[in-house]
Scaffold this active site. Structure first.
Site, PDB file in Angstrom:
ATOM      1  N   SER A 152       0.841  -1.195   0.000  1.00 46.51           N
ATOM      2  CA  SER A 152       0.000   0.000   0.000  1.00 46.51           C
ATOM      3  C   SER A 152       0.874   1.242   0.000  1.00 46.51           C
ATOM      4  O   SER A 152       1.976   1.249   0.557  1.00 46.51           O
ATOM      5  CB  SER A 152      -0.904   0.016   1.241  1.00 46.51           C
ATOM      6  OG  SER A 152      -1.559   1.269   1.376  1.00 46.51           O
ATOM      7  N   TYR A 165      -0.723  -0.523   9.872  1.00 48.63           N
ATOM      8  CA  TYR A 165      -0.951  -0.904   8.473  1.00 48.63           C
ATOM      9  C   TYR A 165       0.279  -0.580   7.617  1.00 48.63           C
ATOM     10  O   TYR A 165       0.723  -1.401   6.802  1.00 48.63           O
ATOM     11  CB  TYR A 165      -2.178  -0.153   7.970  1.00 48.63           C
ATOM     12  CG  TYR A 165      -2.635  -0.489   6.588  1.00 48.63           C
ATOM     13  CD1 TYR A 165      -3.185  -1.739   6.284  1.00 48.63           C
ATOM     14  CD2 TYR A 165      -2.579   0.458   5.565  1.00 48.63           C
ATOM     15  CE1 TYR A 165      -3.640  -2.030   5.008  1.00 48.63           C
ATOM     16  CE2 TYR A 165      -3.028   0.170   4.293  1.00 48.63           C
ATOM     17  CZ  TYR A 165      -3.555  -1.065   4.019  1.00 48.63           C
ATOM     18  OH  TYR A 165      -4.003  -1.350   2.749  1.00 48.63           O
ATOM     19  N   LYS A 169       2.611  -3.206   5.580  1.00 45.81           N
ATOM     20  CA  LYS A 169       2.659  -3.136   4.117  1.00 45.81           C
ATOM     21  C   LYS A 169       4.069  -2.904   3.592  1.00 45.81           C
ATOM     22  O   LYS A 169       4.425  -3.396   2.509  1.00 45.81           O
ATOM     23  CB  LYS A 169       1.709  -2.042   3.614  1.00 45.81           C
ATOM     24  CG  LYS A 169       0.233  -2.403   3.774  1.00 45.81           C
ATOM     25  CD  LYS A 169      -0.095  -3.724   3.095  1.00 45.81           C
ATOM     26  CE  LYS A 169      -1.580  -4.003   3.009  1.00 45.81           C
ATOM     27  NZ  LYS A 169      -1.876  -5.308   2.374  1.00 45.81           N
TER      28      LYS A 169
END
Length: 304
Positions: A152, A165, A169
């Site tokens: 991401s 997150y 990622k």
């Protein structure tokens, strides 16, 4: 035209909804036998529900394809290995893995709980490792196979409130590159895809300001079906020379992302002290510092 994944066996994790669902449907349409994995939890990972995976399997069968559902979690090693076992038990082999499963538990860093950080790391980073590690032994024996991992721009570039997150990622990028290096001798490929698409998880983004609302409206234009073709390509034999790369997909745009390399250096023959670093070294490097950009600061144009 010939189907690009004819008779290949593909696992897609988190395939009950959103991007994973579209990848599973396209892989099946391209001739693959698909393991549709999804425990059916909420966007934050809570709960379970067999219906999403079962519905995708039924849709694939209705269209004349072949698929089987699996409801295991990727967040633990033994259940994740059972996803791979489902492929071999039903179809006798495994040719591709799409590590798409994910959850979100966004929170500004100083307020983020340890549990929220660990939960996201477990699903995204550890989940990608667990499934890939189980598949790697099969790939080694048959001397072929492909991985597509999901990264991401939250990790590649940056975003607010997503330390868990983003860490996961960006860790996946390192995992993918290591797999590509270690397993290239066995004709195993490993690549990352960074998607821009409206999904259930993106729907959890806060929209308190006018700018945030405008950004979300732009994201809504980008359907998850736009991500699937690149994934199907990377799983196919047409991508036999493509490995260790990071691709972005945004509507009809495909990006190749750069990877970390030195951008500038300074040298002092007698070595450095903290004082000379402050006086000479850091001022010389400062002009090449990376800005604290967010994804939205880089992708400023409308989806094409």
């Amino acid at each position: 035209m010939a189907k690009s994944l004819q008779d290949k066996v593909i696992i897609v994790t988190g395939a009950g909804r959103g991007i994973g669902r579209e990848i599973a449907l396209l892989c099946a349409a391209e001739g693959a036998k698909v393991v549709v994995n999804d425990p059916g939890g909420a966007a934050d990972g809570a709960g379970s529900n067999a219906a999403p995976a079962e519905e995708v399997v039924e849709e694939i069968k209705k269209r004349g394809g072949t698929a089987v559902a699996n409801f295991e979690s990727v967040a633990e090693a033994i259940p994740a290995s059972k996803i791979v076992k489902t492929a071999t038990d039903h179809f006798g082999r495994l040719d591709g893995v799409v590590n798409n499963a994910g959850i979100l538990r966004d929170m500004i860093f100083h307020k983020m709980s340890v549990e929220a950080f660990e939960a996201v790391i477990k699903v995204h980073l550890m989940g990608s490792f667990y499934v890939s590690h189980a598949a790697a032994r099969l790939y080694r024996e048959q001397e072929s196979g492909s991985f597509v991992h999901f990264t991401s721009t939250s990790g590649l570039i940056g975003n607010y409130g997503q330390a868990n997150y983003a860490a996961a990622k960006l860790g996946i990028v390192g995992l993918s590159k290591s797999i590509a290096l270690d397993m290239g001798r066995f004709n195993v490929r490993s690549n990352c895809v960074s998607p821009f698409a409206w999904t259930r998880m993106i729907g959890t983004i806060p929209t308190e300001t006018d700018a945030e609302k405008a950004r979300v409206e732009k994201i809504k234009q980008m359907g998850p079906e736009k991500i699937a073709p690149v994934c199907a390509y990377l799983l196919s034999d047409a991508a036999k020379d493509v490995t260790g790369q990071i691709f972005g997909v945004r509507m009809n745009e495909i990006f190749l992302f750069g990877q970390h390399r030195p951008v500038r250096s300074v040298h002092r023959g007698e070595g450095w002290t903290p004082q000379t670093i402050a006086e000479h070294g850091m001022p010389a490097l400062k002009g090449s510092f990376s800005k604290l950009d967010r994804s939205a600061d880089i992708f400023t144009w409308d989806p094409i």
